[in-house]
Write a protein that holds these residues in place. Structure first.
Motif, PDB file in Angstrom:
ATOM      1  N   ALA A 110       0.814  -1.220   0.000  1.00 38.92           N
ATOM      2  CA  ALA A 110       0.000   0.000   0.000  1.00 38.92           C
ATOM      3  C   ALA A 110       0.847   1.270   0.000  1.00 38.92           C
ATOM      4  CB  ALA A 110      -0.944  -0.008   1.202  1.00 38.92           C
ATOM      5  N   ARG A 172      -0.853   5.885   4.152  1.00 41.97           N
ATOM      6  CA  ARG A 172      -1.056   4.767   3.220  1.00 41.97           C
ATOM      7  C   ARG A 172      -0.861   3.422   3.925  1.00 41.97           C
ATOM      8  NH1 ARG A 172       2.076   8.225   0.012  1.00 41.97           N
ATOM      9  NH2 ARG A 172       3.926   6.863   0.098  1.00 41.97           N
ATOM     10  N   ALA A 175      -4.047   2.800   5.866  1.00 38.79           N
ATOM     11  CA  ALA A 175      -5.117   2.410   4.942  1.00 38.79           C
ATOM     12  C   ALA A 175      -4.907   0.984   4.440  1.00 38.79           C
ATOM     13  CB  ALA A 175      -5.178   3.385   3.771  1.00 38.79           C
ATOM     14  N   GLY A 176      -3.645   0.614   4.212  1.00 40.12           N
ATOM     15  CA  GLY A 176      -3.351  -0.742   3.758  1.00 40.12           C
ATOM     16  C   GLY A 176      -3.714  -1.785   4.797  1.00 40.12           C
ATOM     17  N   ALA A 179      -7.496  -2.073   4.972  1.00 38.22           N
ATOM     18  CA  ALA A 179      -8.013  -2.788   3.805  1.00 38.22           C
ATOM     19  C   ALA A 179      -7.833  -4.293   3.984  1.00 38.22           C
ATOM     20  CB  ALA A 179      -7.309  -2.309   2.540  1.00 38.22           C
ATOM     21  N   ARG A 180      -6.680  -4.706   4.505  1.00 38.31           N
ATOM     22  CA  ARG A 180      -6.455  -6.123   4.776  1.00 38.31           C
ATOM     23  C   ARG A 180      -7.467  -6.651   5.789  1.00 38.31           C
ATOM     24  NH1 ARG A 180      -3.577  -9.851   2.227  1.00 38.31           N
ATOM     25  NH2 ARG A 180      -2.635 -10.727   4.105  1.00 38.31           N
ATOM     26  N   ALA A 182     -10.452  -5.522   6.344  1.00 36.06           N
ATOM     27  CA  ALA A 182     -11.772  -5.603   5.709  1.00 36.06           C
ATOM     28  C   ALA A 182     -11.874  -6.834   4.814  1.00 36.06           C
ATOM     29  CB  ALA A 182     -12.032  -4.343   4.895  1.00 36.06           C
ATOM     30  N   GLN A 183     -10.753  -7.229   4.217  1.00 35.32           N
ATOM     31  CA  GLN A 183     -10.742  -8.401   3.337  1.00 35.32           C
ATOM     32  C   GLN A 183     -10.757  -9.707   4.119  1.00 35.32           C
ATOM     33  OE1 GLN A 183      -7.113  -7.680   1.211  1.00 35.32           O
ATOM     34  NE2 GLN A 183      -7.960  -5.992   0.015  1.00 35.32           N
TER      35      GLN A 183
END
Length: 216
Positions: A110, A172, A175-176, A179-180, A182-183
């Motif tokens: 990210a 960033r 955010a990365g 995002a992980r 959330a996945q």
């Protein structure tokens, strides 16, 4: 296909999130229940991996290319997994690691812009396992800067090469990580790291207790 390891716990988050404090709390809880616990960190965890850590974090004159950084991270990780993590798991111990592969997705993916597919291929070939539980300590960048600044003043340490990055880099990274999470909500539990250390540790212990109930 990555093999999930139920007794492998990892702690992730940006700089200053309190990973060391949470690791100590989790280790003490498992030790109190009679388990062998191996606590470790990345990059590092073995003599060779620690030397690679020194290369990665030293603030030298030569810029480190993102590909070089990524490959060094996975070289250290491969050594760590083979020499420390897998042997400990094989004898029935719990392993708690301050950072693991999710950090590469956040920092090199990210934040550095490295191809996620390349990272996933390295993970599959060089690591082959994933944690049963990952605790993501989430903290705003400005708050994290305040904490790391106070820590550095106390111990007299200069920021390492990655700690010297600008705030947009760490935005960033954050955010990365999110995002992980959330996945992979089944594996990664997000913990608000902004309260005091005792509150954050209590939340981490509660997450561990819930996870262990699910293993029974």
């Amino acid at each position: 296909m990555l093999q999930s390891q139920p007794r492998l716990l990892t702690i992730e988050g940006g700089e200053g999130a309190g990973k060391s404090t949470v690791l100590s709390a989790l280790r003490d809880a498992l030790l109190a229940d009679g388990f062998e616990v191996v606590s470790t960190r990345e990059p590092g965890g073995t003599p060779l991996a620690e030397r690679i850590r020194g290369l990665l974090l030293a603030a030298g004159d030569e810029p480190v290319h993102p590909t070089t950084e990524l490959l060094l991270m996975f070289a250290a990780r491969a050594q760590h997994v083979q020499q420390v993590v897998l042997p400990a798991l094989a004898r029935g111990a719990w392993v708690i690691s301050d950072r693991f592969t999710d950090s590469s997705y956040a920092y090199q993916g990210a934040a550095r812009g490295m191809d996620v597919g390349f990272i996933a291929e390295l993970e599959r070939r060089a690591v082959g396992i994933e944690p049963g539980l990952t605790l993501l300590l989430d903290l705003g960048v400005a708050h994290a800067r305040e904490r790391t600044r106070g820590r550095d003043l106390l111990d007299g340490a200069a920021p390492d090469r990655i700690e010297r990055e600008r705030d947009d880099f760490f935005e960033r990274v954050r955010a990365g990580f999110l995002a992980r999470a959330a996945q992979q909500p089944g594996r990664i539990r997000v913990i608000d790291a902004s309260p005091d250390a005792a509150t954050v540790a209590a939340a981490a212990l509660a997450a561990l207790a819930t996870y262990r109930e699910g293993l029974a």
